[in-house]
Design a protein around this motif. Structure first.
Motif: not given
Length: 140
Positions: A28-32, A92-96, A114-124
């Motif tokens: 999956t990807a995350i939209v935040a 949309v790309q998985a892991g982005h 904005t596509d922040l690219g492929k990340l291991d995790s994301y914090t809000i």
């Protein structure tokens, strides 16, 4: 007190913008929504899936989505304006992680991503009035 308590439970993890609960997070990807003090951004749906959550008054800050074309339905507001907008992400790309930024055209609030690219995790950082915001991390 009850309403304030509910706000502490909302947004602890990205809501699913798809119906298949068996999809692995890595697929999956995350939209935040960007953390912007002057604007409120709420993701109310992805394609035909509702992500409106009663615990936060519909201001869902992040969702998980599948790869491909995604239509993100949003509610945008500030102290003077309120409007709804769709943001279309074609590839949309998985892991982005895709960050939604809110701005103003003068007469309407606008949303771009904005596509922040492929990340291991994301914090809000979730607001918890009157307490300090709490950092919450989602991993792939």
């Amino acid at each position: 007190m009850l309403v304030a308590g509910c706000s502490h439970f909302a947004g602890r993890r990205p809501l699913l913008g798809y119906s298949d609960k068996g999809v692995q997070h890595a697929d999956t990807a995350i939209v935040a929504c960007a953390e912007q003090l002057q604007y409120v951004c709420g993701i109310t749906g992805v394609n035909q899936i509702s992500t409106w959550e009663k615990f936060n008054g519909g201001k869902t800050p992040w969702v998980r989505v599948l790869p491909g074309r995604q239509v993100i339905r949003m509610t945008l507001s500030n102290s003077r304006q309120l409007n709804r907008q769709d943001v279309i992400i074609d590839n949309v790309q998985a892991g982005h992680v895709y960050r939604i930024d809110v701005g103003s055209s003068g007469t309407l609030l606008t949303a771009t991503y904005t596509d922040l690219g492929k990340l291991d995790s994301y914090t809000i950082h979730m607001p918890r009035f009157p307490l300090e915001p709490k950092a919450i991390t989602a991993s792939f």
